[in-house]
Design an enzyme around this catalytic site. Structure first.
Site, PDB file in Angstrom:
ATOM      1  N   ASN A  92       0.803  -1.223   0.000  1.00 19.90           N
ATOM      2  CA  ASN A  92       0.000   0.000   0.000  1.00 19.90           C
ATOM      3  C   ASN A  92       0.839   1.278   0.000  1.00 19.90           C
ATOM      4  OD1 ASN A  92      -2.467   1.772   0.825  1.00 19.90           O
ATOM      5  ND2 ASN A  92      -0.978   2.091   2.471  1.00 19.90           N
ATOM      6  N   SER A 144      -4.277   2.488  -8.811  1.00 20.65           N
ATOM      7  CA  SER A 144      -5.102   3.703  -8.768  1.00 20.65           C
ATOM      8  C   SER A 144      -5.930   3.756 -10.037  1.00 20.65           C
ATOM      9  CB  SER A 144      -4.217   4.952  -8.706  1.00 20.65           C
ATOM     10  OG  SER A 144      -5.003   6.104  -8.947  1.00 20.65           O
ATOM     11  N   TYR A 157       2.964   9.886 -11.878  1.00 24.13           N
ATOM     12  CA  TYR A 157       2.364   9.047 -10.827  1.00 24.13           C
ATOM     13  C   TYR A 157       1.506   7.940 -11.437  1.00 24.13           C
ATOM     14  CZ  TYR A 157      -0.994   7.737  -7.161  1.00 24.13           C
ATOM     15  OH  TYR A 157      -1.791   7.036  -6.289  1.00 24.13           O
ATOM     16  N   ALA A 159       1.802   6.574 -14.237  1.00 29.16           N
ATOM     17  CA  ALA A 159       2.676   5.561 -14.873  1.00 29.16           C
ATOM     18  C   ALA A 159       3.146   4.549 -13.829  1.00 29.16           C
ATOM     19  CB  ALA A 159       3.868   6.238 -15.539  1.00 29.16           C
ATOM     20  N   LYS A 161       1.466   3.577 -11.297  1.00 28.76           N
ATOM     21  CA  LYS A 161       0.324   2.712 -10.967  1.00 28.76           C
ATOM     22  C   LYS A 161      -0.020   1.784 -12.138  1.00 28.76           C
ATOM     23  CE  LYS A 161      -0.149   4.097  -6.753  1.00 28.76           C
ATOM     24  NZ  LYS A 161       0.143   3.164  -5.651  1.00 28.76           N
TER      25      LYS A 161
HETATM   26  N1  LIG Z   1      -5.797   8.805  -1.436  1.00 27.20           N
HETATM   27  C1  LIG Z   1      -6.173   8.579  -2.678  1.00 27.20           C
HETATM   28  O1  LIG Z   1      -7.022   9.289  -3.228  1.00 27.20           O
HETATM   29  C2  LIG Z   1      -5.590   7.422  -3.459  1.00 27.20           C
HETATM   30  C3  LIG Z   1      -6.183   7.088  -4.674  1.00 27.20           C
HETATM   31  C4  LIG Z   1      -5.675   6.013  -5.407  1.00 27.20           C
HETATM   32  C5  LIG Z   1      -4.603   5.297  -4.918  1.00 27.20           C
HETATM   33  N2  LIG Z   1      -4.030   5.654  -3.742  1.00 27.20           N
HETATM   34  C6  LIG Z   1      -2.878   4.861  -3.284  1.00 27.20           C
HETATM   35  O2  LIG Z   1      -3.200   4.294  -2.025  1.00 27.20           O
HETATM   36  C7  LIG Z   1      -2.012   4.184  -1.243  1.00 27.20           C
HETATM   37  C8  LIG Z   1      -2.200   4.904   0.092  1.00 27.20           C
HETATM   38  O3  LIG Z   1      -2.611   6.244  -0.173  1.00 27.20           O
HETATM   39  P1  LIG Z   1      -2.884   7.283   1.005  1.00 27.20           P
HETATM   40  O4  LIG Z   1      -3.697   8.374   0.423  1.00 27.20           O
HETATM   41  O5  LIG Z   1      -3.344   6.580   2.218  1.00 27.20           O
HETATM   42  O6  LIG Z   1      -1.379   7.842   1.217  1.00 27.20           O
HETATM   43  P2  LIG Z   1      -0.746   8.613   2.448  1.00 27.20           P
HETATM   44  O7  LIG Z   1       0.313   9.502   1.868  1.00 27.20           O
HETATM   45  O8  LIG Z   1      -1.784   9.221   3.316  1.00 27.20           O
HETATM   46  O9  LIG Z   1      -0.036   7.446   3.271  1.00 27.20           O
HETATM   47  C9  LIG Z   1       1.046   6.750   2.738  1.00 27.20           C
HETATM   48  C10 LIG Z   1       1.811   6.081   3.864  1.00 27.20           C
HETATM   49  O10 LIG Z   1       2.933   5.411   3.261  1.00 27.20           O
HETATM   50  C11 LIG Z   1       4.092   5.682   4.033  1.00 27.20           C
HETATM   51  N3  LIG Z   1       5.271   5.606   3.174  1.00 27.20           N
HETATM   52  C12 LIG Z   1       5.579   6.393   2.119  1.00 27.20           C
HETATM   53  N4  LIG Z   1       6.766   6.051   1.621  1.00 27.20           N
HETATM   54  C13 LIG Z   1       7.233   5.013   2.368  1.00 27.20           C
HETATM   55  C14 LIG Z   1       8.433   4.240   2.350  1.00 27.20           C
HETATM   56  N5  LIG Z   1       9.406   4.493   1.487  1.00 27.20           N
HETATM   57  N6  LIG Z   1       8.549   3.240   3.249  1.00 27.20           N
HETATM   58  C15 LIG Z   1       7.568   2.989   4.163  1.00 27.20           C
HETATM   59  N7  LIG Z   1       6.434   3.728   4.237  1.00 27.20           N
HETATM   60  C16 LIG Z   1       6.278   4.722   3.350  1.00 27.20           C
HETATM   61  C17 LIG Z   1       3.880   7.097   4.576  1.00 27.20           C
HETATM   62  O11 LIG Z   1       4.685   7.351   5.725  1.00 27.20           O
HETATM   63  C18 LIG Z   1       2.378   7.075   4.882  1.00 27.20           C
HETATM   64  O12 LIG Z   1       2.107   6.639   6.189  1.00 27.20           O
HETATM   65  C19 LIG Z   1      -0.876   4.734  -2.096  1.00 27.20           C
HETATM   66  O13 LIG Z   1      -0.242   3.689  -2.792  1.00 27.20           O
HETATM   67  C20 LIG Z   1      -1.608   5.640  -3.058  1.00 27.20           C
HETATM   68  O14 LIG Z   1      -0.881   5.853  -4.259  1.00 27.20           O
HETATM   69  C21 LIG Z   1      -4.496   6.692  -2.994  1.00 27.20           C
END
Ligand SMILES: NC(=O)c1ccc[n+]([C@@H]2O[C@H](COP(=O)([O-])OP(=O)(O)OC[C@H]3O[C@@H](n4cnc5c(N)ncnc54)[C@H](O)[C@@H]3O)[C@@H](O)[C@H]2O)c1
Length: 252
Positions: A92, A144, A157, A159, A161
């Site tokens: 995630n 995503s 970004y 790309a 996903k």
């Molecule tokens: N929020 C959205 O609208 C959305 C939509 C589609 C996909 N996503 C995907 O869902 C996932 C979670 O999204 P979110 O909105 O909860 O993100 P977020 O930024 O709120 O949380 C991401 C978490 O990942 C941790 N993290 C980042 N890099 C890291 C690393 N190198 N090692 C360990 N931990 C790390 C961060 O500390 C954070 O706690 C991501 O992959 C994101 O691309 C999010």
């Protein structure tokens, strides 16, 4: 009521906030033993303790940057040694930089690929070795909707996903003989801390976005977590190589 993931040993990355945190809570409530990985130290300790007590299971925080392959390997080996198995991985953790094409910065693009693709792939590699020993396992990668529909300002970004979707499909074929299923969940716009920051900064018109979501609302972290729990569980035992959209029927 039956607990969907009772006794399953699960590794969830990016667990300290947003979608990852909701996945940990969902899995713990469903009876899983959860190893919650995040690069930020200390911030999960209290919450993990509360989760463990509330759901009568074990939630163990693991401070680890997933781009540190040596550190990840050490952490996973310690988990396998402790538990004797590894049932589920949810990839995630992710980073996003929103930039129009003319403003894309190489360092940011490289970091997104390192975290969102390379580290996720290496985690799959390592975890699959442990899963193969028991001839079963489930890997869920968070993609995503932008990878499928495209999104202005998210060329690089999206790309990353898209790459996640491709590697999910190929890994599913390669790992099936070892009893390992690999699927992806593709969320639409989910209301997380990151989302709130982004829209506060850019002042984007969120109402216009919601108008393009057939179900008429943003996604919640819990919506995504429910899909992950299903794919991780035995209920999805004949499902592999799929991309499950959790986007309220969106057309970005
Ligand atoms: N929020 C959205 O609208 C959305 C939509 C589609 C996909 N996503 C995907 O869902 C996932 C979670 O999204 P979110 O909105 O909860 O993100 P977020 O930024 O709120 O949380 C991401 C978490 O990942 C941790 N993290 C980042 N890099 C890291 C690393 N190198 N090692 C360990 N931990 C790390 C961060 O500390 C954070 O706690 C991501 O992959 C994101 O691309 C999010």
């Amino acid at each position: 009521m039956e607990r969907l993931l009772k006794g399953k040993v699960c590794v969830i990355t990016g667990a300290a906030q947003g979608i990852g945190k909701a996945i940990v809570e969902r899995f713990a409530e469903d009876g899983a033993v959860v190893y919650a990985f995040d690069r930020r130290e200390g911030i999960m300790d209290q919450w993990a303790e509360t989760c463990s007590e509330s759901y009568a299971t074990r939630v163990i925080p693991v401070c680890c940057d997933i781009t540190d392959s040596g550190g990840v390997k050490k952490a996973l080996m310690a988990i396998y040694k402790q538990e004797g198995k590894m049932d589920v991985l949810v990839n995630n953790a992710g980073v996003v930089f929103n930039r129009k094409i003319g403003m894309i910065v190489r360092e940011e693009t490289e970091l997104m690929f390192r975290v969102n693709v390379v580290a996720a792939l290496e985690l799959m590699q390592l975890v699959a070795r442990f899963m193969a020993r028991n001839e079963c396992g489930s890997i869920v990668n968070i993609a995503s909707v932008t990878a499928v529909l495209g999104s202005p300002g998210q060329v690089a970004y999206s790309a990353t996903k898209g790459a996640i979707i491709s590697l999910t499909k190929s890994a599913a074929k390669e790992l099936a003989p070892q009893g390992i299923r690999v699927n992806a969940v593709a969320p639409g716009i989910v209301k997380t801390e990151r989302f709130t920051e982004l829209y506060e900064v850019t002042g984007d018109k969120i109402d216009e976005r919601i108008n393009r979501i057939a179900l008429g609302r943003l996604g919640t972290p819990e919506d995504v977590a429910n899909a992950c729990a299903f794919l991780a569980s035995e209920r999805a035992s004949y499902i592999s190589g799929q991309v499950l959209g959790v986007d309220g029927c969106a057309s970005i």
